[in-house]
Design an enzyme around this catalytic site. Structure first.
Site, short mmCIF file in Angstrom:
data_model
loop_
_atom_site.label_atom_id
_atom_site.label_comp_id
_atom_site.label_asym_id
_atom_site.label_seq_id
_atom_site.Cartn_x
_atom_site.Cartn_y
_atom_site.Cartn_z
N GLU A 31 1.68 0.26 -4.85
CA GLU A 31 1.20 1.55 -5.35
C GLU A 31 2.38 2.52 -5.37
OE1 GLU A 31 -3.33 2.16 -4.06
OE2 GLU A 31 -1.98 1.96 -2.36
N ASP A 37 0.84 -1.18 0.00
CA ASP A 37 0.00 0.00 0.00
C ASP A 37 0.89 1.25 0.00
OD1 ASP A 37 -2.72 1.27 0.52
OD2 ASP A 37 -1.60 1.99 2.26
#
Length: 893
Positions: free
Chosen positions: A526, A496
């Site tokens: 990400e 994340d």
């Protein structure tokens, strides 16, 4: 227990704080010394500094810092560029500077003296010639601790180690004055022992061996430490390295993860399915543990929403996963399964959804009111990074059950032929400071969190950011991931907001996983570039444009935005104004056609792996490389190898693809055409070079009733229906939606929820079958999964390019000649997003024995329109395909 400090030092002045940059130097942004003024450091071990009549008293040590012009090393200069200052001070009588790259040694008297200056209360003051304080500030000390205790990074055994009947405990707490171990014979039992830990001055690690503590016991640490702005605090805190916990994360659990009692039957023999030889072989399905089985009535009631649901091989959900696996799915990536802070593990409640007859706003209200106590959350709020989440276990209070049942889940997925990946969140904690659910900051205050100029914790990630650029936070990340990979046979990890982490830490992790496990562990994440770390302000980030050459994959917004239109965070109004490539364009709308052609250029690049150096012809006739194709203010192509790109068109956050299309497609669009549009989007993803990533339920036309951020919306809005009866559309107004418009008008989403867009079971089932056909096509040949960028440049060409192209149609051809495992000599895909059949003539493809792909020409193929009406004339190269279709032709060997 808190021993408060003098009120004079309780509130900072809101100005930039000094920041230590190594063991003896600091930078002070914005500071200007007037004649006669000096900077002095005052330290009180007892925390009793006071400001009386303009002078600081109560110090047991005071030093005058010397202005310094010593050059910064390249590393320190890069890490401190964000401070925008060169105002530097140093401790007096410092030894000569260490060699470049050296952290120094903590065994010298000078180092020991410097260590003492970071324990207790420390205030830096600007004083005039008479010793009067003109300004004071606490200092940010993380880099000094990194230099003073560098040896701690090499410690292999933080947390608990078991040997026979002896348990050893180690905790890094370099600024603490005292650490004790509180041991408990059970999760709810009174303490059975309270033992002091001994400090190692070289590492800052406190340790103890407790002969009476055994596997299955519980423990906590009693840490006495000074907290700036608060005083001396005695915290009873769990272990950051805990491998399991009692309910609601109250106590850490004593365990060796190799203990037989922590392994379900058959665990040692369970193997990661050998399906991924290169990252581009990965076809990933993103799934939430609770969503998977909460509403699956074929799962025993006690197992619904739990790890053990994945052991029920005959359940509807597991049958569906096995079908996906047989079609070509390789990985299930689970949303966070580490210990999270947001779900009560002892007393969560799953309130029933109001009936639809109650009205859409009643549903939204019920979801909002139940959010704090219900059993649902995505889980992006870490509490303990390396312990299994308890709400998914049958008994959250038993640390062994958490471990065994998580491993049972992994085994269940292995039995279905699926590798297991997990979503990890090391970029923030759920809270910080002295909050009850803060762990790290209550042990080493101010170290683990990333601080802004005035000492505030940065929150650009949504929560309290961590500083993974600091040695021991980076070490915690690496140690934790290695533990998950080794102890739970996790095959890949999704990070994340990985762009908030240093590239160096990710490369360190990558190398250690390979070295210690002897297998490749794929890392994706990400790579967004934003916040206080944007553009490399604090370190070289693990972001899209900075990971070139590492083989670490990042999610690509290039293809996603081209497919869907607009951007991920668009609200309903923006979404309507920006349809994507898959939304048919009115031929008379010149502006829309221009946008469609720009999206087509980005999609072709995405289908070529978003490579920096892939050559293509743009809609305006230019010849460019991927890096030269613009995407906003960034290069469209950013990857050096296709493994560095994760292609996706939806995932857990933002609206599902189906919901986005409710907003973007004309209101009169038939339900079956909505399904076909969905398949076009999924087909673009399935046929793209790189890693293929899909959101669970996309093949079921999954809807969250237009909820664009369902992280805490409860079970109803996040429901997955494996029976393919109901896709979830129209259950009610999302709890996050605007509650009313101006002058009491209805919320803007209500008219869309009233559209006749809800699919019937037959349409859902058709979409599922059509998606599985796409997976079979991707799995049928490595030409769609090329690992070498040179192979992509050599084998993949696009037709229907340039100014004269037919808008809304993408045609790509892959050459398999000269490659023994290609299966086909040639493969041609034609993707028609338009509302009418498409006809093109491709002279370059004339003369070959083209046939439909075996999957699509089979009698049982899902899309019978493609089977019956798609043609490619051998003599002329003339191609015909249906509206809203994905068609693949091949030349067999």
């Amino acid at each position: 227990m808190i021993t408060p400090i003098s009120p004079a030092f309780a509130k900072p002045d809101g100005l930039p704080q000094p920041v230590w940059i190594d063991a003896r130097r600091l930078l002070w942004p914005g500071l200007t010394l007037h004649p006669g003024e000096v900077v002095r450091l005052h330290r009180s071990a007892a925390g009793v500094l006071t400001l009386t009549d303009g002078r600081i008293t109560g110090a047991d040590r005071s030093l005058t810092l010397s202005p310094s012009t010593e050059p910064l090393s390249t590393e320190i200069a890069d890490q401190t560029r964000y401070l925008q200052t060169d105002v530097q001070f140093a401790l007096p009588d410092a030894p000569p500077p260490a060699a470049a790259g050296s952290a120094g040694t903590a065994s010298t008297p000078d180092m020991a003296d410097a260590q003492a200056l970071h324990r207790g209360q420390v205030v830096l003051a600007v004083e005039d010639a008479q010793g009067r304080v003109r300004r004071w500030s606490a200092a940010q000390s993380a880099r000094a601790l990194d230099a003073l205790y560098a040896a701690a990074e090499s410690e292999p055994a933080l947390g608990v180690s078991l040997s026979g009947e002896r348990a050893s405990f180690k905790l890094w707490a370099p600024t603490a004055d005292r650490v004790e171990l509180c041991a408990y014979p059970g999760p709810d039992a009174p303490a059975s022992a309270r033992l002091p830990l001994a400090r190692d001055d070289r590492t800052g690690i406190w340790s103890a061996t407790a002969p009476g503590v055994r596997p299955g016991d519980s423990y906590r640490y009693l840490v006495e430490v000074f907290v700036p702005g608060l005083g001396r605090v005695r915290n009873l805190v769990t272990d950051p390295y805990a491998v399991s916990l009692s309910a609601d994360s109250a106590r850490s659990y004593v365990a060796d993860l190799d203990e037989p009692r922590l392994k379900p039957a058959g665990w040692d023999a369970s193997r990661i399915p050998d399906r991924v030889r290169t990252p581009t072989d990965m076809v990933v399905y993103e799934l939430h543990v609770r969503d998977f089985s909460r509403d699956d009535t074929s799962v025993p009631a006690a197992m619904r929403g739990k790890y053990l649901a994945f052991t029920q091989q005959r359940s509807q959900g597991m049958r569906h996963l096995r079908e996906l696996s047989r079609a070509g799915l390789t990985d299930v990536h689970l949303l966070p399964i580490f210990d999270i802070a947001s779900v009560p593990e002892r007393a969560c409640q799953a309130p029933p959804m109001p009936p639809r007859s109650a009205g859409p706003e009643a549903v939204a209200r019920a979801a909002r009111e139940g959010a704090a106590r219900d059993c649902f959350n995505w889980g992006y709020d870490p509490f303990h990074y390396t312990a299994p989440e308890g709400s998914y276990a049958s008994d959250a209070n038993d640390g062994a059950v958490r471990v065994r049942e998580l491993r049972s889940m992994v085994m269940g997925l292995h039995a279905a032929g699926l590798r297991v990946g997990m979503d990890v969140v090391y970029n923030h904690t759920s809270t910080s400071g002295q909050a009850a659910q803060s762990v790290l900051d209550r042990i080493v205050p101010g170290y683990y969190q990333r601080l802004g100029a005035t000492g505030q914790v940065e929150t650009s990630t949504c929560c309290d950011n961590t500083a993974t650029e600091h040695r021991m936070m980076g070490k915690l990340l690496v140690d934790s991931v290695v533990t998950w990979a080794r102890a739970y046979k996790i095959a890949s990890f999704r990070f994340d907001l990985m762009g908030h982490q240093p590239r160096a830490v990710m490369e360190q992790l990558q190398a250690r996983l390979k070295r210690e496990l002897g297998r490749e562990v794929q890392l994706i994440g990400e790579g967004w570039n934003f916040g206080e770390v944007a553009d490399g302000r604090r370190f070289v980030q693990a972001s899209q444009l900075s990971l070139n050459g590492t083989g670490i994959g990042t999610f690509s917004d290039r293809g996603r935005d081209a497919v869907r239109g607009g951007a991920a965070g668009d609200g309903p109004a923006e979404a309507v104004r920006h349809p994507g490539f898959i939304v048919p364009a009115d031929p008379a709308d010149a502006a829309r056609r221009e946008e469609l052609l720009r999206q087509s250029d980005l999609l072709k690049l995405a289908m070529a792996g978003t490579l920096r150096d892939y050559p293509l012809e743009t809609a305006d006739g230019r010849r460019v490389t991927g890096e030269q194709l613009p995407y906003g203010g960034q290069p469209g192509g950013y990857a050096s190898v296709p493994a560095e790109v994760v292609n996706y068109v939806e995932n857990h956050d933002n609206m599902t693809l189906f919901d986005a299309l409710v907003l973007k497609l004309p209101a009169t669009t038939r339900v079956e055409d909505r399904a076909r549009t969905q398949i076009v989007a999924l087909g673009l993803n399935a046929l793209s070079q790189g890693i293929a990533y899909f959101h669970a339920g996309g093949e079921l036309l999954r809807s969250k009733s237009l909820d664009g951020n369902s992280y805490d919306s409860g079970d109803g809005f996040n429901r997955l229906d494996w029976s393919m009866t109901d896709n979830g559309f129209g259950i009610g107004l999302p709890p996050t939606a605007q509650r009313s418009g101006p002058q009491g008008e209805a919320p803007p989403l209500l008219p869309y929820l009233a559209l006749p867009a809800k699919p019937d079971p037959a349409t859902i089932a058709w979409t599922s079958r059509a998606f599985m056909d796409l997976l079979r096509v991707r799995a049928s040949t490595p030409l769609l999964r090329l690992a070498d960028p040179a192979e992509i440049r050599r084998r993949l060409v696009f037709h229907n390019t340039g100014p004269g192209q037919q808008a809304g149609v993408i045609v790509g051809r892959l050459d398999g000649r000269g490659r023994a495992d290609a299966v086909f000599d040639r493969l041609l895909y034609v993707i028609n997003a338009g509302a009418a059949p498409a006809t093109l003539t491709l002279p370059e493809e004339a003369g070959f024995a083209w046939r439909l792909h075996p999957v699509q020409r089979a009698a049982g193929a899902a899309d019978q329109r493609v089977r019956q009406s798609s043609t490619l004339d051998r003599a002329s190269g003339r191609v015909q395909v249906p509206a809203r279709s994905v068609t693949v032709f091949v030349v067999a060997r």
